[in-house]
Design an enzyme around this catalytic site. Structure first.
Site, PDB file in Angstrom:
ATOM      1  N   CYS A  16      35.646  43.497  39.496  1.00  0.00           N
ATOM      2  CA  CYS A  16      35.514  43.262  38.054  1.00  0.00           C
ATOM      3  C   CYS A  16      34.296  44.003  37.503  1.00  0.00           C
ATOM      4  CB  CYS A  16      35.484  41.768  37.745  1.00  0.00           C
ATOM      5  SG  CYS A  16      35.758  41.417  35.983  1.00  0.00           S
ATOM      6  N   HIS A  35      40.612  40.297  39.601  1.00  0.00           N
ATOM      7  CA  HIS A  35      39.917  39.342  40.464  1.00  0.00           C
ATOM      8  C   HIS A  35      40.813  38.975  41.645  1.00  0.00           C
ATOM      9  CE1 HIS A  35      36.376  38.290  38.000  1.00  0.00           C
ATOM     10  NE2 HIS A  35      37.163  38.560  36.962  1.00  0.00           N
ATOM     11  N   GLU A  68      40.054  37.266  44.142  1.00  0.00           N
ATOM     12  CA  GLU A  68      39.774  35.879  44.539  1.00  0.00           C
ATOM     13  C   GLU A  68      40.484  34.870  43.639  1.00  0.00           C
ATOM     14  OE1 GLU A  68      36.762  36.593  41.305  1.00  0.00           O
ATOM     15  OE2 GLU A  68      37.760  37.795  42.848  1.00  0.00           O
TER      16      GLU A  68
END
Length: 206
Positions: free
Chosen positions: A79, A183, A185
């Site tokens: 990001c 992202h 995650e």
């Protein structure tokens, strides 16, 4: 060991937990010695480009990042950390980036008539057959939250693009440097797959 750079720009613990979920230990640190001792390094982050570069400068970590990359250690930007890899940004005025990859960070044009920030699930258009994308099919969805996007004339570094009114760079892969505008995650199993692939790359270096 995988080290996650702590430079005051958030989103660190979720990245650490995601690495643990796919079987890799990751340490959050702002200590130069620990970053240089690490086998792989991750630069995550959310927030403003200018603040991020200022924080890295104040922590005296910029030269450390260059050294890690020059030594050939796997390096992953996520990001804001992905955007910092590039030459410059127009966010809140002109700011120089790390310039590890040639390119500029631009705001999505208001003329697109789309909601900014771009927030939600978008498909990846894979451009490279790179091991960081092992297990991902073309068209896989990842989760994005950003108002700015990257432009680069170095097409060879582009690992994947996505579309939000315009086609933009969603991921890069250049030698030992990898980056994701999205992202991983927060992108369920297919996002975690990218972190797992990065962990495997780090293992090979060890």
């Amino acid at each position: 060991m995988i080290a996650i750079i702590d430079y005051g720009m958030g989103n660190l613990r979720s990245v650490q937990k995601s690495f643990e979920k796919v079987g890799y230990q990751a340490k959050i640190t702002d200590k130069k010695e620990e970053l240089l001792d690490a086998v792989g390094v991750v630069l995550p982050g959310v927030g403003a480009f200018k603040d991020a570069m200022k924080n890295l400068q104040e922590l005296d970590l910029i030269d450390t990042i260059y050294q890690v990359v020059e030594e050939g250690k796997p390096f992953l930007g996520i990001c804001l950390g992905f955007q910092l890899l590039f030459s410059e940004s127009d966010e809140f005025g002109h700011t120089k980036g790390l310039d590890i990859v040639s390119g500029s960070v631009k705001k999505f044009p208001d003329t697109l008539g789309l909601k900014i920030p771009h927030m939600g699930w978008n498909q990846l258009n894979l451009k490279q057959d790179n091991r960081i994308y092992d297990g991902l099919a073309d068209g896989e969805f990842q989760y994005f939250v950003h108002s700015y996007y990257v432009e680069t004339e170095d097409e060879e570094v582009i690992g994947a693009t996505s579309d939000y009114g315009i086609e933009f760079v969603a991921s890069i892969a250049k030698d030992n440097v990898y980056g994701a505008q999205f992202h991983p995650e927060k992108s369920s199993d297919k996002g975690l797959q990218i972190l797992k692939n990065f962990g495997k790359i780090v293992e090979e270096v060890e």
